[in-house]
Enzyme design. Structure first.
Site, PDB file in Angstrom:
ATOM      1  N   GLU A 271       0.833  -1.224   0.000  1.00 57.08           N
ATOM      2  CA  GLU A 271       0.000   0.000   0.000  1.00 57.08           C
ATOM      3  C   GLU A 271       0.858   1.260   0.000  1.00 57.08           C
ATOM      4  O   GLU A 271       0.486   2.273   0.594  1.00 57.08           O
ATOM      5  CB  GLU A 271      -0.915   0.033   1.231  1.00 57.08           C
ATOM      6  CG  GLU A 271      -2.052  -0.918   1.173  1.00 57.08           C
ATOM      7  CD  GLU A 271      -2.808  -0.853  -0.117  1.00 57.08           C
ATOM      8  OE1 GLU A 271      -2.955   0.255  -0.664  1.00 57.08           O
ATOM      9  OE2 GLU A 271      -3.222  -1.907  -0.606  1.00 57.08           O
TER      10      GLU A 271
HETATM   11  C1  LIG Z   1       2.801  -9.630  -0.139  1.00 57.60           C
HETATM   12  C2  LIG Z   1       2.553  -8.461  -1.044  1.00 57.60           C
HETATM   13  C3  LIG Z   1       1.255  -8.140  -1.386  1.00 57.60           C
HETATM   14  C4  LIG Z   1       1.015  -7.079  -2.275  1.00 57.60           C
HETATM   15  N1  LIG Z   1      -0.283  -6.808  -2.696  1.00 57.60           N
HETATM   16  C5  LIG Z   1      -0.461  -5.955  -3.733  1.00 57.60           C
HETATM   17  C6  LIG Z   1      -1.747  -5.834  -4.364  1.00 57.60           C
HETATM   18  O1  LIG Z   1      -2.734  -6.434  -3.950  1.00 57.60           O
HETATM   19  N2  LIG Z   1      -1.856  -5.035  -5.450  1.00 57.60           N
HETATM   20  C7  LIG Z   1      -0.791  -4.334  -5.948  1.00 57.60           C
HETATM   21  O2  LIG Z   1      -0.945  -3.641  -6.943  1.00 57.60           O
HETATM   22  N3  LIG Z   1       0.427  -4.403  -5.356  1.00 57.60           N
HETATM   23  C8  LIG Z   1       0.613  -5.199  -4.270  1.00 57.60           C
HETATM   24  N4  LIG Z   1       1.857  -5.310  -3.686  1.00 57.60           N
HETATM   25  C9  LIG Z   1       2.944  -4.480  -4.178  1.00 57.60           C
HETATM   26  C10 LIG Z   1       3.371  -3.416  -3.168  1.00 57.60           C
HETATM   27  O3  LIG Z   1       2.380  -2.440  -3.027  1.00 57.60           O
HETATM   28  C11 LIG Z   1       4.717  -2.860  -3.666  1.00 57.60           C
HETATM   29  O4  LIG Z   1       5.677  -3.883  -3.469  1.00 57.60           O
HETATM   30  C12 LIG Z   1       5.126  -1.594  -2.974  1.00 57.60           C
HETATM   31  O5  LIG Z   1       4.241  -0.552  -3.273  1.00 57.60           O
HETATM   32  C13 LIG Z   1       6.549  -1.150  -3.344  1.00 57.60           C
HETATM   33  O6  LIG Z   1       6.820  -1.266  -4.698  1.00 57.60           O
HETATM   34  P1  LIG Z   1       8.120  -2.068  -5.188  1.00 57.60           P
HETATM   35  O7  LIG Z   1       8.107  -3.389  -4.516  1.00 57.60           O
HETATM   36  O8  LIG Z   1       8.153  -2.078  -6.669  1.00 57.60           O
HETATM   37  O9  LIG Z   1       9.336  -1.246  -4.626  1.00 57.60           O
HETATM   38  P2  LIG Z   1      10.045   0.015  -5.330  1.00 57.60           P
HETATM   39  O10 LIG Z   1       9.037   0.962  -5.837  1.00 57.60           O
HETATM   40  O11 LIG Z   1      11.061  -0.500  -6.272  1.00 57.60           O
HETATM   41  O12 LIG Z   1      10.787   0.673  -4.075  1.00 57.60           O
HETATM   42  C14 LIG Z   1      11.994   0.136  -3.517  1.00 57.60           C
HETATM   43  C15 LIG Z   1      12.454   1.054  -2.391  1.00 57.60           C
HETATM   44  O13 LIG Z   1      12.713   2.359  -2.911  1.00 57.60           O
HETATM   45  C16 LIG Z   1      11.920   3.342  -2.277  1.00 57.60           C
HETATM   46  N5  LIG Z   1      11.438   4.298  -3.267  1.00 57.60           N
HETATM   47  C17 LIG Z   1      10.919   4.045  -4.495  1.00 57.60           C
HETATM   48  N6  LIG Z   1      10.573   5.180  -5.099  1.00 57.60           N
HETATM   49  C18 LIG Z   1      10.866   6.182  -4.267  1.00 57.60           C
HETATM   50  C19 LIG Z   1      10.733   7.600  -4.326  1.00 57.60           C
HETATM   51  N7  LIG Z   1      10.188   8.220  -5.364  1.00 57.60           N
HETATM   52  N8  LIG Z   1      11.155   8.312  -3.269  1.00 57.60           N
HETATM   53  C20 LIG Z   1      11.681   7.710  -2.193  1.00 57.60           C
HETATM   54  N9  LIG Z   1      11.821   6.386  -2.070  1.00 57.60           N
HETATM   55  C21 LIG Z   1      11.413   5.623  -3.095  1.00 57.60           C
HETATM   56  C22 LIG Z   1      10.772   2.580  -1.622  1.00 57.60           C
HETATM   57  O14 LIG Z   1      10.286   3.247  -0.468  1.00 57.60           O
HETATM   58  C23 LIG Z   1      11.429   1.250  -1.292  1.00 57.60           C
HETATM   59  O15 LIG Z   1      12.084   1.339  -0.051  1.00 57.60           O
HETATM   60  C24 LIG Z   1       2.090  -6.325  -2.758  1.00 57.60           C
HETATM   61  C25 LIG Z   1       3.413  -6.643  -2.366  1.00 57.60           C
HETATM   62  C26 LIG Z   1       3.643  -7.706  -1.544  1.00 57.60           C
HETATM   63  C27 LIG Z   1       5.071  -8.039  -1.203  1.00 57.60           C
END
Ligand SMILES: Cc1cc2nc3c(=O)[nH]c(=O)nc-3n(C[C@H](O)[C@H](O)[C@H](O)COP(=O)(O)OP(=O)(O)OC[C@H]3O[C@@H](n4cnc5c(N)ncnc54)[C@H](O)[C@@H]3O)c2cc1C
Length: 578
Positions: free
Chosen positions: A437
């Protein structure tokens, strides 16, 4: 063995003594008929559902997990029957729109129920929370026909919801998603693309899954201004609302993960699936935010539920486990050792968990109340408060929830690390709340960038102005005044320095969110101390308030100093030097 008991006494204290909800609800026509008896009955039945139906499946759901076979997903044994009971009890439509068979109950009450459901079994409740979130989005942005088709089935739990944002290359940055929506001759759209990490994307609990999916139209502008939102049902729905043909959406696999193993997290493949647009073309992200804002408070409540669950296990263990002697002389001279409860450091951990959980509960209810006031009375200020507080609720509650889970594990010593007692599961299950989220780092950026800098801190100041310090005991006034002043000084620093130091907001945002969070909990602890009575429960509240002010509120001094800095200390190290 994990055991869960609803914290009924604390709920009643907060509802009827601290927030005096009956008086408030009497002034809101939609809630005027909700008597104290009804409130108690809802909480009591919700508590039974949590303790007797959901909690017994928490550890077995973790052990058994979900299984995938040729696109079909099976949930752990017992989940289907339990989900049917939750749905049958009307819990998924509790705060839903009464025009479409929802029950229209206050969000404030919903917060307590959600906390219990999360605490009892976070994996199982995830199927419910995505369903509630999807219904809120459709209720706010769908057409009359979409509402009539989907809402009653979502409220009744016959169908469930899922949220399709994330792609393998696009998580936080949704502006770069690649899923496509092509207009079709029938007036609908054909959706193609692959989403990953989709909670409840595929499972065997309900007749249909209603996916809310972000995709781009062929002529969409680049970035986040070119995203549209679509309803993509797993099974297409005819005009009578009956499920028919299978749509072009299938689960490609399940993700293998650290915790919430009873929750099915799928890779979802959309292959020219029929989709129905919600809201305006290219305005989908704003609509999706309605769902995400609901989910964000809910994920904060996941942290809160975990804190309560962790506390209950740790106290039970600390009472029973005999190790060492009390520093003030043996308390249990007939046995080889005293219980863990005699040790100041163990008490520190238990009190920290309790103070963060009970403070967090009061804070979460306050956010729920602002949502209710904004929605049902058109109170514009309350609506702004809820926007300001949503990222804090998501991040602070989930960070503290995880901290509490780890602290409870520490109370167990080595027994907390092995599986038997279940406390390591709480740690694994709660970790995700800090990530999904929108990561907690992104929540902090939202707070500073969108909520505070946008109006120069005016809404935050208004919120603090509403906290009347004459309504708290004198011993808490000065430290709280200092904490408020610290937040305002930190806010002024960010507002004045951000124009010349563009990396500042991102460099200090997490500490700033914590500074505001600990300060707000201070307000609620001071208010709880004022209202608590003289009985055993009230005295315990007073003791916890004293602990909060002596040991936890002082964290704001360090946080304030850390926020009042420049970004250079974070930005100076060259990329190659990492
Ligand atoms: C078990 C699980 C259930 C999930 N359920 C859903 C779901 O139902 N639907 C759905 O759509 N998604 C879902 N997700 C996805 C989840 O919402 C994302 O994993 C999350 O939003 C982070 O995206 P990412 O993993 O691509 O990390 P990234 O976006 O690659 O981020 C990696 C790191 O960089 C930081 N970062 C990235 N961009 C910035 C920025 N602009 N400024 C500062 N810091 C930044 C982040 O805070 C993080 O620490 C789920 C994930 C998991 C693991």
């Amino acid at each position: 063995m994990l055991e869960y008991r609803p914290p009924e006494q604390d709920f009643e204290f907060l509802l009827f003594e601290l927030f005096k909800v009956q008086e408030q609800w009497a002034d809101i026509p939609a809630f005027a008929d909700i008597s104290e008896d009804i409130t108690r009955a809802v909480l009591s039945e919700g508590g039974r559902m949590a303790a007797e139906v959901m909690a017994p499946l928490n550890q077995s759901g973790d052990e058994e997990g979900c299984t995938w076979l040729d696109g079909e997903v099976s949930t752990p044994p017992g989940f289907k029957a339990a989900y049917d009971e939750i749905a049958g009890g009307g819990w998924l439509g509790l705060s839903g729109n009464p025009d479409y068979e929802g029950q229209g109950m206050p969000k404030l009450l919903g917060c307590l129920l959600e906390e219990m459901f999360w605490g009892a079994n976070s994996s199982l409740y995830l199927y419910g929370t995505l369903t509630t979130g999807a219904s809120i989005c459709i209720d706010n942005h769908g057409t009359e026909q979409q509402k009539a088709t989907y809402l009653p089935k979502l409220y009744s739990g016959q169908w469930s919801g899922a949220m399709g944002l994330t792609e393998s290359h696009a998580g936080t940055d949704l502006g770069i998603i690649r899923s496509r929506a092509v207009p079709a001759a029938d007036g609908g759209y054909r959706i193609s693309g692959t989403k990953i990490f989709i909670t409840s994307g595929e499972h065997d609990l309900t007749e249909n899954v209603v996916h809310l999916v972000l995709a781009k139209l062929p002529d969409a502008p680049a970035g986040s201004k070119g995203i549209s939102l679509f309803i993509v049902p797993k099974f297409l729905v005819d005009e009578q609302g009956k499920v028919g043909e299978r749509n072009g959406v299938v689960s490609g696999s399940l993700e293998h993960k650290m915790g919430i193993r009873g929750s099915a997290t799928s890779v979802m493949n959309f292959d020219e699936a029929q989709g129905f647009i919600i809201g305006e073309p290219n305005r989908g992200l704003a609509c999706m935010f309605t769902m995400m804002n609901y989910e964000r408070l809910s994920v904060g409540l996941q942290g809160l539920g975990a804190g309560e669950l962790a506390y209950q296990q740790a106290v039970r263990y600390a009472r029973e486990r005999l190790q060492g002697r009390s520093p003030t002389g043996p308390k249990n001279p007939d046995r080889d050792a005293d219980s863990l409860l005699v040790h100041p450091d163990v008490r520190r951990m238990l009190l920290t968990i309790r103070a963060l959980t009970e403070g967090g509960r009061a804070f979460a209810m306050f956010v729920g109340m602002q949502l209710d006031l904004g929605k049902y009375t058109g109170d514009e200020q309350a609506a702004r408060f809820s926007e300001l507080l949503t990222p804090i609720a998501k991040a602070f509650l989930s960070d503290r929830g995880f901290e509490c889970a780890v602290m409870a594990q520490q109370v167990f010593g080595g027994h907390g690390y092995i599986r038997e007692w279940g406390v390591e599961q709480i740690v694994r299950d709660t970790r995700i709340a800090q990530i999904y989220e929108g990561t907690n780092g992104v929540q902090a950026l939202d707070l500073v960038g969108r909520k505070v800098l946008r109006d120069g801190g005016a809404t935050l100041q208004e919120l603090f102005d509403g906290f009347d310090l004459s309504t708290i005991d004198t011993c808490y006034r000065e430290p709280l005044e200092k904490a408020f002043a610290g937040v305002i000084a930190a806010t002024e620093h960010i507002v004045s320095r951000s124009a010349v130091d563009p990396a500042l907001a991102g460099a200090i945002s997490t500490d700033y969110l914590e500074l505001v969070g600990y300060t707000l909990y201070g307000w609620f602890w001071a208010r709880m101390a004022r209202v608590a009575g003289e009985d055993a429960y009230g005295c315990a509240k007073q003791d916890c308030a004293r602990f909060y002010f002596a040991r936890l509120l002082p964290k704001v001094l360090g946080l304030e100093a850390s926020v009042i800095s420049e970004s250079a200390c974070v930005m100076a190290l060259a990329d190659e030097a990492f």
